[in-house]
Design an enzyme around this catalytic site. Sequence first.
Site, PDB file in Angstrom:
ATOM      1  N   HIS A  86      28.781  48.422  38.267  1.00  0.00           N
ATOM      2  CA  HIS A  86      29.355  47.811  39.467  1.00  0.00           C
ATOM      3  C   HIS A  86      29.417  48.896  40.544  1.00  0.00           C
ATOM      4  O   HIS A  86      29.586  50.084  40.226  1.00  0.00           O
ATOM      5  CB  HIS A  86      30.769  47.331  39.101  1.00  0.00           C
ATOM      6  CG  HIS A  86      31.464  46.533  40.147  1.00  0.00           C
ATOM      7  ND1 HIS A  86      32.060  47.100  41.238  1.00  0.00           N
ATOM      8  CD2 HIS A  86      31.683  45.196  40.262  1.00  0.00           C
ATOM      9  CE1 HIS A  86      32.630  46.161  41.981  1.00  0.00           C
ATOM     10  NE2 HIS A  86      32.403  44.988  41.410  1.00  0.00           N
ATOM     11  N   ASP A 136      34.778  51.958  32.602  1.00  0.00           N
ATOM     12  CA  ASP A 136      35.222  50.970  33.574  1.00  0.00           C
ATOM     13  C   ASP A 136      35.571  49.718  32.769  1.00  0.00           C
ATOM     14  O   ASP A 136      34.685  48.997  32.302  1.00  0.00           O
ATOM     15  CB  ASP A 136      34.074  50.715  34.565  1.00  0.00           C
ATOM     16  CG  ASP A 136      34.321  49.507  35.448  1.00  0.00           C
ATOM     17  OD1 ASP A 136      35.295  48.772  35.210  1.00  0.00           O
ATOM     18  OD2 ASP A 136      33.524  49.303  36.374  1.00  0.00           O
ATOM     19  N   GLN A 152      36.184  44.395  33.198  1.00  0.00           N
ATOM     20  CA  GLN A 152      35.863  43.100  32.558  1.00  0.00           C
ATOM     21  C   GLN A 152      36.460  42.970  31.164  1.00  0.00           C
ATOM     22  O   GLN A 152      36.643  41.863  30.671  1.00  0.00           O
ATOM     23  CB  GLN A 152      34.341  42.907  32.483  1.00  0.00           C
ATOM     24  CG  GLN A 152      33.696  42.680  33.833  1.00  0.00           C
ATOM     25  CD  GLN A 152      34.269  41.455  34.560  1.00  0.00           C
ATOM     26  OE1 GLN A 152      34.711  40.494  33.960  1.00  0.00           O
ATOM     27  NE2 GLN A 152      34.271  41.525  35.881  1.00  0.00           N
ATOM     28  N   LYS A 209      42.299  40.932  37.027  1.00  0.00           N
ATOM     29  CA  LYS A 209      41.287  40.414  36.096  1.00  0.00           C
ATOM     30  C   LYS A 209      41.865  40.232  34.693  1.00  0.00           C
ATOM     31  O   LYS A 209      41.147  39.940  33.755  1.00  0.00           O
ATOM     32  CB  LYS A 209      40.099  41.369  36.037  1.00  0.00           C
ATOM     33  CG  LYS A 209      39.290  41.413  37.334  1.00  0.00           C
ATOM     34  CD  LYS A 209      38.051  42.249  37.138  1.00  0.00           C
ATOM     35  CE  LYS A 209      37.452  42.716  38.422  1.00  0.00           C
ATOM     36  NZ  LYS A 209      36.722  41.667  39.149  1.00  0.00           N
ATOM     37  N   CYS A 211      28.110  42.843  43.413  1.00  0.00           N
ATOM     38  CA  CYS A 211      28.365  44.287  43.622  1.00  0.00           C
ATOM     39  C   CYS A 211      27.609  45.135  42.601  1.00  0.00           C
ATOM     40  O   CYS A 211      28.167  46.108  42.050  1.00  0.00           O
ATOM     41  CB  CYS A 211      29.858  44.616  43.565  1.00  0.00           C
ATOM     42  SG  CYS A 211      30.809  43.759  44.816  1.00  0.00           S
TER      43      CYS A 211
HETATM   44  N1  PMP Z   1      33.974  47.172  37.702  1.00  0.00           N
HETATM   45  C1  PMP Z   1      33.607  45.976  37.243  1.00  0.00           C
HETATM   46  C2  PMP Z   1      32.740  45.892  36.025  1.00  0.00           C
HETATM   47  C3  PMP Z   1      34.026  44.815  37.909  1.00  0.00           C
HETATM   48  O1  PMP Z   1      33.658  43.616  37.458  1.00  0.00           O
HETATM   49  C4  PMP Z   1      34.845  44.943  39.050  1.00  0.00           C
HETATM   50  C5  PMP Z   1      35.303  43.715  39.821  1.00  0.00           C
HETATM   51  N2  PMP Z   1      34.305  42.784  40.058  1.00  0.00           N
HETATM   52  C6  PMP Z   1      35.225  46.214  39.457  1.00  0.00           C
HETATM   53  C7  PMP Z   1      34.773  47.303  38.765  1.00  0.00           C
HETATM   54  C8  PMP Z   1      36.118  46.416  40.650  1.00  0.00           C
HETATM   55  O2  PMP Z   1      37.376  45.908  40.402  1.00  0.00           O
HETATM   56  P1  PMP Z   1      38.463  45.830  41.580  1.00  0.00           P
HETATM   57  O3  PMP Z   1      37.791  45.156  42.732  1.00  0.00           O
HETATM   58  O4  PMP Z   1      39.560  45.034  40.984  1.00  0.00           O
HETATM   59  O5  PMP Z   1      38.856  47.232  41.894  1.00  0.00           O
END
Ligand code: PMP
Length: 412
Positions: A127, A204, A207, A230, A370
Site C-alpha cells: 500500500h 503493515d 488488513q 479497520k 493506493c
Molecule cells: N496498509 C494497508 C495494507 C491498508 O489496506 C491501508 C488502508 N487501506 C493502509 C495501510 C493505510 O491505513 P490508514 O489509512 O488507516 O492509515
Amino acid sequence: MQMTKPDAMAFDPAEIKKLFPIFSSHPQLRYLDNAATTQCPAAVIQAVDLHECQSRANISRGIYPLAEEATEAYHQARNMLAQYLGAQDASEIIFTSGTTGAINLLANAYAVDLKEGDEILLSLVEHHSNLLPWQILSRRTGVKLRFLPLTADGRIDMRSLHRLVTERCRLVAVTHASNVTGAVTELGPLIDAAHSVDAAVLLDGAQMAQHGPLDINALGVDFYALSGHKMFGPTGIGLLWGRRDLLEKLAPPFGGGGMVHRVTIDSFEPAELPARLEPGTPPIAQAVGLAAAAAWLMELDLKAVESHLYHLTGRLLDGLNNFPGIKLIGPSDLYQRLSLVSLDLAKVHPHDLSQIFADRGIAVRGGHHCAEPLMRFFGLMGTTRVSLALYNDETDIDALLLAIEEAQRILI
Ligand code: PMP
C-alpha cells in the site's frame, strides 16, 4: 502463507448485524468495503460516548479527579491493546493516527539514524502507506529502497530473498496481508533472512488486525502497525508496536508537550516510553474506543467467524469463476487469502462497475486501492474489490453476483 482450514461452525451474521447501528439507519445497505473501513458496533460507539460524557479531560497533567480519570482510561486502553497484540509490556504500544501515522513515525525516527548506502527492503505489493514514507526517507538520507518481486498471482516471491537481504539492509517492511489480493505474507523465511543480517522487520497489519488478537512475540517481528477503523474501532487512531529495546533506541522524531522530562531553550531530555513517541494531546476518546473494539473482538468466537468468512469467500469465488470475462486477482487457494477478492471485468472500468453496485445498494471499492505499483505489475488501471466482514451473509454475495450479471448486460 497457508492458513489452516477451520472446521465448519454455525454462525449467525444476522445476530451480529444487530449490534451495528449503521445497519439500522441503512437497512438496505450491503456493505462490502470492509478493507477500507469496517463498521462500528454499538459497544464501541457507547464506550467513546461514555468517555466523552463522563471522563473527558486532558491526560497526564491535571491532578484533579476528572483528569486522573481520563489519564487512567487512556492507560487502560493501552493495556487492552497490549493484550490484543499479546505484548507483555504496554509501553511498547505507541498510539498514532493509524497505520499511515505509525509507518511515518517509524520512517522519521529511522531517518535520524540511517545513512547513504543503508538499504530498506519492501515489496511490490505494498500500500502507498508502506511505500511513500520510505521514499521520502530515501530522498532525505540517500537510503536505497529495494523491492521483493511477486509471483504471477501477486504473492511476495521469497525466492530472491537471500539476494535482496544484504549486509546493508536495516529494515524489511512488508504487509501482513495485501489490501488488493488478500494474500497473507509468508513470514518465516522473511524474518529469518532479515534477522540474519540484524535488520528489523516491520509488518503493515492494517488488513490483518480485524481478524482477531495476535501473538506478536510468536510472530517474531520487530514492529507492527495497525489502524483502529479497520478493526471495528474509531477513525483517527491506530498504533505502532515495537520491541522495547528497538523503540528505546529511536530518537523521537517529533516534539511537543507531554513527551519530555526537562526542557531548556536549546535542548530537551525525552520522557520514557511510550510518552517520548507521543507528543501533544493524543486521541484519548479514540483510544478508549479502540480498546472497546479490541475487547469486543476478543469476546467473539473467532473460529466461527473465520469459518463463516471462508464460507462466504468460497461462495464468492465460485460465483465469480462462473462468469466469462472476469479475471480474479490474487491466490486461487482460498486458504492463502483473507476474505477479500479483487476482480477485473474485461472492458469495464472498475468505477463503472462500482457505480452499478452502488445503484443497487452494494458498497464496494473500485480503483487502484493506493497500490499503483501493484496495479502496474498486473497491467491494470484498477480493480473492483469486494471485502467481507463478519456481518455479511450469503444474500450479500448473491446480490453482488446478480449485479455483475446485470453489469455485463448493461456495460458490455
Ligand atoms: N496498509 C494497508 C495494507 C491498508 O489496506 C491501508 C488502508 N487501506 C493502509 C495501510 C493505510 O491505513 P490508514 O489509512 O488507516 O492509515
